[in-house]
Design an enzyme around this catalytic site. Sequence first.
Site, short mmCIF file in Angstrom:
data_model
loop_
_atom_site.label_atom_id
_atom_site.label_comp_id
_atom_site.label_asym_id
_atom_site.label_seq_id
_atom_site.Cartn_x
_atom_site.Cartn_y
_atom_site.Cartn_z
N SER A 126 -13.54 -31.37 0.14
CA SER A 126 -13.45 -32.82 0.13
C SER A 126 -13.07 -33.40 1.48
CB SER A 126 -12.38 -33.20 -0.90
OG SER A 126 -11.91 -34.50 -0.67
N GLU A 128 -11.03 -35.58 1.80
CA GLU A 128 -9.58 -35.81 1.73
C GLU A 128 -8.83 -34.75 2.55
OE1 GLU A 128 -8.21 -38.49 0.18
OE2 GLU A 128 -6.11 -37.87 0.39
N TYR A 152 -3.38 -33.28 -3.45
CA TYR A 152 -4.79 -32.98 -3.71
C TYR A 152 -5.47 -32.42 -2.45
CZ TYR A 152 -9.80 -33.89 -4.36
OH TYR A 152 -11.16 -33.75 -4.41
N1 GDD Z 1 -8.15 -45.23 -7.44
C1 GDD Z 1 -7.69 -46.37 -6.88
N2 GDD Z 1 -7.18 -47.35 -7.65
N3 GDD Z 1 -7.78 -46.51 -5.54
C2 GDD Z 1 -7.34 -47.66 -4.97
C3 GDD Z 1 -6.81 -48.70 -5.74
C4 GDD Z 1 -6.71 -48.55 -7.15
O1 GDD Z 1 -6.23 -49.41 -7.87
N4 GDD Z 1 -6.48 -49.71 -4.89
C5 GDD Z 1 -6.79 -49.32 -3.65
N5 GDD Z 1 -7.32 -48.07 -3.69
C6 GDD Z 1 -7.73 -47.29 -2.52
C7 GDD Z 1 -7.05 -45.92 -2.42
O2 GDD Z 1 -5.73 -46.07 -1.89
C8 GDD Z 1 -8.01 -45.21 -1.47
O3 GDD Z 1 -7.72 -45.55 -0.14
C9 GDD Z 1 -9.38 -45.79 -1.84
O4 GDD Z 1 -9.12 -46.97 -2.62
C10 GDD Z 1 -10.30 -44.88 -2.62
O5 GDD Z 1 -9.60 -44.39 -3.74
P1 GDD Z 1 -10.35 -43.53 -4.88
O6 GDD Z 1 -11.54 -44.27 -5.38
O7 GDD Z 1 -9.32 -43.15 -5.87
O8 GDD Z 1 -10.93 -42.28 -4.08
P2 GDD Z 1 -10.22 -41.27 -3.03
O9 GDD Z 1 -10.80 -41.55 -1.68
O10 GDD Z 1 -8.76 -41.27 -3.17
O11 GDD Z 1 -10.72 -39.85 -3.56
C11 GDD Z 1 -12.09 -39.63 -3.95
O12 GDD Z 1 -12.82 -39.16 -2.85
C12 GDD Z 1 -12.48 -37.86 -2.36
C13 GDD Z 1 -13.39 -37.56 -1.17
O13 GDD Z 1 -12.85 -38.14 -0.04
C14 GDD Z 1 -12.08 -38.62 -5.10
O14 GDD Z 1 -13.37 -38.54 -5.64
C15 GDD Z 1 -11.68 -37.23 -4.64
O15 GDD Z 1 -11.83 -36.30 -5.71
C16 GDD Z 1 -12.62 -36.85 -3.49
O16 GDD Z 1 -12.31 -35.56 -3.03
#
Ligand code: GDD
Length: 322
Positions: A126, A128, A152
């Site tokens: 990822s 991440e 993670y």
């Molecule tokens: N989930 C979530 N919920 N994220 C929020 C929110 C909220 O209410 N508000 C702001 N965010 C911001 C998070 O802080 C982050 O910066 C961004 O939105 C994306 O969050 P997510 O959609 O939860 O994805 P992620 O980037 O943390 O993780 C996803 O991508 C990774 C690859 O970079 C996941 O799919 C991981 O499994 C994957 O590895």
Amino acid sequence: MTKRALITGITGQDGSYLAEHLLNLGYEVYGIVRRNSVTENQESRIEKLRGKINLTYGDLLDTSSIDKILKNSNPDEIYNLAAQSHVRVSYEIPQFTVQTNALGVVNLLEAVKMHCPNAKIYQASSSEMFGNSCDDDGMQRETTPMHPVSPYGCAKLFSYSLIRNYRNAFKLFASNGILFNHESPRRATNFVTTKIIKTAVQIKRGEMSHLELGNLDSQRDWGHSKDYVKAMHLILNHEKPDDFIISTGKTHSIRDFCKLIFSKLDMNYRDYVKVNKKFIRPEELSFLCGDSSKARKILGWKPEYTFESMVDEILEHFLKSL
Ligand code: GDD
């Protein structure tokens, strides 16, 4: 001869699209499903594939189940997509996250070494893992140092390293796909894209009054899951095991994403979006923008969806289904 593929995490967004893709390519598809006392929703993404795929209960932390599945399926290709995949949740359940996302991969690699050392293994790594590290031009590449900022990300970095270690030490065909964020109508709605789109549609219909989010200023490189599972298959069918970044090379902030979705529904996001500390992460990854030139050049991969067409597909899905 028909190729056999085993997918861990087959009930998830990527697992379900990958299963469809491999069936279309003529594969015999096996999948591991974790036992859940409420089965109804668990298999909703693969409902249409019933009868076409072979499902077995198992868990990466239950080594006996992995041994059995490998012996029964004798796979040519293994796609390890099983994980605790939510970054913020990894702060709430760090031990479970590390056990599944890191120890689970040790278990899988050891079982492969013992039962089917010629099988090719894809590991869902990822973006991440990079944390807040990037090259001088702001992008992340295969060579960019990795400094993860969440349980993670740390667990994923462990597995990424182990895949490279087992590739070199035991000559396993083990590859990492370093996938940047990828979305679709099948994305669970506790991830930010589908959370924003679903809630905006509900606000438009008068069913919700506002949308609570965390950090609006982080930026993500968002692609479509359907495009990204094709890359997984190309990675395992390359002549040698290797690691590849899969990304679009374009990035958008959460705020801009809100602006876009609310304006598509003739609303102003400022009237409805509130920040709730609950959704702010103890340490944030602020900026992701991946350079996937290596995969584009060596594998011939390129995404078919644009950011716009990905967003429109998800929006249409929620407009129809809610
Ligand atoms: N989930 C979530 N919920 N994220 C929020 C929110 C909220 O209410 N508000 C702001 N965010 C911001 C998070 O802080 C982050 O910066 C961004 O939105 C994306 O969050 P997510 O959609 O939860 O994805 P992620 O980037 O943390 O993780 C996803 O991508 C990774 C690859 O970079 C996941 O799919 C991981 O499994 C994957 O590895």
